[in-house]
Design a protein around this motif. Structure first.
Motif, PDB file in Angstrom:
ATOM      1  N   VAL A   3     -40.799 -49.990  72.097  1.00 33.61           N
ATOM      2  CA  VAL A   3     -39.583 -49.379  72.653  1.00 33.61           C
ATOM      3  C   VAL A   3     -38.431 -49.415  71.650  1.00 33.61           C
ATOM      4  O   VAL A   3     -37.772 -48.394  71.432  1.00 33.61           O
ATOM      5  CB  VAL A   3     -39.165 -50.080  73.973  1.00 33.61           C
ATOM      6  N   PHE A   4     -38.176 -50.580  71.051  1.00 29.48           N
ATOM      7  CA  PHE A   4     -37.052 -50.662  70.124  1.00 29.48           C
ATOM      8  C   PHE A   4     -37.201 -49.648  68.998  1.00 29.48           C
ATOM      9  O   PHE A   4     -36.248 -48.938  68.659  1.00 29.48           O
ATOM     10  CB  PHE A   4     -36.885 -52.071  69.536  1.00 29.48           C
ATOM     11  N   ALA A   5     -38.377 -49.569  68.425  1.00 31.96           N
ATOM     12  CA  ALA A   5     -38.603 -48.651  67.304  1.00 31.96           C
ATOM     13  C   ALA A   5     -38.368 -47.202  67.730  1.00 31.96           C
ATOM     14  O   ALA A   5     -37.710 -46.431  67.021  1.00 31.96           O
ATOM     15  CB  ALA A   5     -40.024 -48.819  66.764  1.00 31.96           C
ATOM     16  N   ARG A   6     -38.889 -46.837  68.887  1.00 43.76           N
ATOM     17  CA  ARG A   6     -38.734 -45.455  69.379  1.00 43.76           C
ATOM     18  C   ARG A   6     -37.266 -45.121  69.603  1.00 43.76           C
ATOM     19  O   ARG A   6     -36.785 -44.073  69.176  1.00 43.76           O
ATOM     20  CB  ARG A   6     -39.533 -45.296  70.675  1.00 43.76           C
ATOM     21  N   ARG A   7     -36.542 -46.026  70.245  1.00 38.89           N
ATOM     22  CA  ARG A   7     -35.116 -45.779  70.513  1.00 38.89           C
ATOM     23  C   ARG A   7     -34.302 -45.790  69.210  1.00 38.89           C
ATOM     24  O   ARG A   7     -33.356 -45.025  69.062  1.00 38.89           O
ATOM     25  CB  ARG A   7     -34.561 -46.813  71.483  1.00 38.89           C
ATOM     26  N   PHE A   8     -34.685 -46.653  68.279  1.00 37.24           N
ATOM     27  CA  PHE A   8     -33.980 -46.702  67.000  1.00 37.24           C
ATOM     28  C   PHE A   8     -34.121 -45.362  66.269  1.00 37.24           C
ATOM     29  O   PHE A   8     -33.140 -44.815  65.774  1.00 37.24           O
ATOM     30  CB  PHE A   8     -34.517 -47.853  66.140  1.00 37.24           C
ATOM     31  N   VAL A   9     -35.326 -44.827  66.244  1.00 34.29           N
ATOM     32  CA  VAL A   9     -35.557 -43.525  65.606  1.00 34.29           C
ATOM     33  C   VAL A   9     -34.744 -42.443  66.313  1.00 34.29           C
ATOM     34  O   VAL A   9     -34.072 -41.626  65.668  1.00 34.29           O
ATOM     35  CB  VAL A   9     -37.059 -43.159  65.602  1.00 34.29           C
ATOM     36  N   GLN A  10     -34.772 -42.434  67.637  1.00 31.30           N
ATOM     37  CA  GLN A  10     -34.017 -41.431  68.390  1.00 31.30           C
ATOM     38  C   GLN A  10     -32.524 -41.525  68.113  1.00 31.30           C
ATOM     39  O   GLN A  10     -31.855 -40.505  67.910  1.00 31.30           O
ATOM     40  CB  GLN A  10     -34.281 -41.583  69.901  1.00 31.30           C
ATOM     41  N   ALA A  11     -31.995 -42.738  68.097  1.00 30.95           N
ATOM     42  CA  ALA A  11     -30.564 -42.929  67.850  1.00 30.95           C
ATOM     43  C   ALA A  11     -30.192 -42.523  66.428  1.00 30.95           C
ATOM     44  O   ALA A  11     -29.156 -41.897  66.199  1.00 30.95           O
ATOM     45  CB  ALA A  11     -30.175 -44.390  68.107  1.00 30.95           C
ATOM     46  N   ARG A  12     -31.049 -42.880  65.469  1.00 28.16           N
ATOM     47  CA  ARG A  12     -30.774 -42.531  64.070  1.00 28.16           C
ATOM     48  C   ARG A  12     -30.789 -41.023  63.883  1.00 28.16           C
ATOM     49  O   ARG A  12     -29.894 -40.455  63.242  1.00 28.16           O
ATOM     50  CB  ARG A  12     -31.804 -43.203  63.149  1.00 28.16           C
ATOM     51  N   GLU A  13     -31.778 -40.353  64.458  1.00 32.41           N
ATOM     52  CA  GLU A  13     -31.857 -38.894  64.339  1.00 32.41           C
ATOM     53  C   GLU A  13     -30.685 -38.228  65.062  1.00 32.41           C
ATOM     54  O   GLU A  13     -30.115 -37.256  64.565  1.00 32.41           O
ATOM     55  CB  GLU A  13     -33.188 -38.388  64.891  1.00 32.41           C
ATOM     56  N   ARG A  14     -30.323 -38.758  66.218  1.00 29.80           N
ATOM     57  CA  ARG A  14     -29.179 -38.235  66.981  1.00 29.80           C
ATOM     58  C   ARG A  14     -27.896 -38.325  66.160  1.00 29.80           C
ATOM     59  O   ARG A  14     -27.059 -37.432  66.195  1.00 29.80           O
ATOM     60  CB  ARG A  14     -29.047 -39.046  68.279  1.00 29.80           C
ATOM     61  N   ALA A  15     -27.758 -39.426  65.397  1.00 29.66           N
ATOM     62  CA  ALA A  15     -26.574 -39.633  64.562  1.00 29.66           C
ATOM     63  C   ALA A  15     -26.659 -38.866  63.240  1.00 29.66           C
ATOM     64  O   ALA A  15     -25.661 -38.752  62.522  1.00 29.66           O
ATOM     65  CB  ALA A  15     -26.389 -41.127  64.278  1.00 29.66           C
ATOM     66  N   GLY A  16     -27.845 -38.363  62.906  1.00 23.89           N
ATOM     67  CA  GLY A  16     -28.023 -37.645  61.651  1.00 23.89           C
ATOM     68  C   GLY A  16     -27.859 -38.524  60.431  1.00 23.89           C
ATOM     69  O   GLY A  16     -27.338 -38.083  59.404  1.00 23.89           O
ATOM     70  N   MET A  17     -28.333 -39.758  60.541  1.00 28.67           N
ATOM     71  CA  MET A  17     -28.166 -40.723  59.460  1.00 28.67           C
ATOM     72  C   MET A  17     -29.512 -41.106  58.849  1.00 28.67           C
ATOM     73  O   MET A  17     -30.528 -41.138  59.543  1.00 28.67           O
ATOM     74  CB  MET A  17     -27.469 -41.987  59.986  1.00 28.67           C
ATOM     75  N   THR A  18     -29.492 -41.413  57.568  1.00 33.02           N
ATOM     76  CA  THR A  18     -30.665 -41.949  56.897  1.00 33.02           C
ATOM     77  C   THR A  18     -30.746 -43.447  57.184  1.00 33.02           C
ATOM     78  O   THR A  18     -29.767 -44.056  57.643  1.00 33.02           O
ATOM     79  CB  THR A  18     -30.596 -41.743  55.380  1.00 33.02           C
ATOM     80  N   LEU A  19     -31.892 -44.043  56.881  1.00 35.55           N
ATOM     81  CA  LEU A  19     -32.034 -45.483  57.047  1.00 35.55           C
ATOM     82  C   LEU A  19     -31.010 -46.232  56.201  1.00 35.55           C
ATOM     83  O   LEU A  19     -30.425 -47.221  56.656  1.00 35.55           O
ATOM     84  CB  LEU A  19     -33.453 -45.929  56.675  1.00 35.55           C
ATOM     85  N   GLU A  20     -30.795 -45.753  54.996  1.00 35.11           N
ATOM     86  CA  GLU A  20     -29.819 -46.406  54.111  1.00 35.11           C
ATOM     87  C   GLU A  20     -28.410 -46.306  54.687  1.00 35.11           C
ATOM     88  O   GLU A  20     -27.640 -47.273  54.651  1.00 35.11           O
ATOM     89  CB  GLU A  20     -29.864 -45.786  52.717  1.00 35.11           C
ATOM     90  N   GLN A  21     -28.058 -45.155  55.227  1.00 32.89           N
ATOM     91  CA  GLN A  21     -26.728 -44.988  55.822  1.00 32.89           C
ATOM     92  C   GLN A  21     -26.539 -45.913  57.019  1.00 32.89           C
ATOM     93  O   GLN A  21     -25.463 -46.489  57.198  1.00 32.89           O
ATOM     94  CB  GLN A  21     -26.512 -43.530  56.247  1.00 32.89           C
TER      95      GLN A  21
END
Length: 98
Positions: A3-21
Motif C-alpha cells: 500500500v505505501f509504495a502504491r500510494r507513494f507512486v500515485q502521490a509522486r506522479e500527482r505532484a509531477g516530481m522525480t524521486l530526487e525532487q
C-alpha cells in the motif's frame, strides 16, 4: 505492490516530481535516490516521521500513504484540499445525516 509504495507512486506522479525532487523537498539527504527507489518499489517502508516529510513534500496527508481503500484515499486527498472552514461545514453536514 504494498500500500505505501502504491500510494507513494500515485502521490509522486500527482505532484509531477522525480524521486530526487521528492527527496530534496522532504529534506532526505543520505542515499536519497536509493531510499526513494526502495520506498517506491515497496522494498522498504519509511519510518513515520520520514513519511510525514514525504507527505509534506508531496502535499498529501500522511494518512493517504496507509489507506488500502481507493475511495478512502480519495476522500483523504479531498479533505486535505479543503480549508478549515469548509472542513467544519462538511463535518456538520455529515453529522446531520441519519
Amino acid at each position: 505492490m504494498p500500500v505505501f509504495a502504491r500510494r507513494f507512486v500515485q502521490a509522486r506522479e500527482r505532484a509531477g516530481m522525480t524521486l530526487e525532487q521528492v527527496a530534496v523537498a522532504a529534506e532526505i539527504e543520505d542515499a536519497a535516490s536509493v531510499r526513494m527507489s526502495q520506498y517506491q518499489r515497496g522494498v522498504h517502508t519509511p519510518r513515520f516521521n520520514i513519511a510525514e516529510n514525504l507527505a509534506r513534500a508531496l502535499d498529501v496527508p500522511v494518512e493517504y500513504f496507509y489507506s488500502p481503500d481507493d475511495q478512502t484515499a480519495k476522500l483523504l486527498l479531498l479533505w486535505h484540499s479543503l480549508s478549515e472552514a469548509r472542513r467544519g461545514q462538511l463535518l456538520k453536514s455529515l453529522e446531520e445525516l441519519p
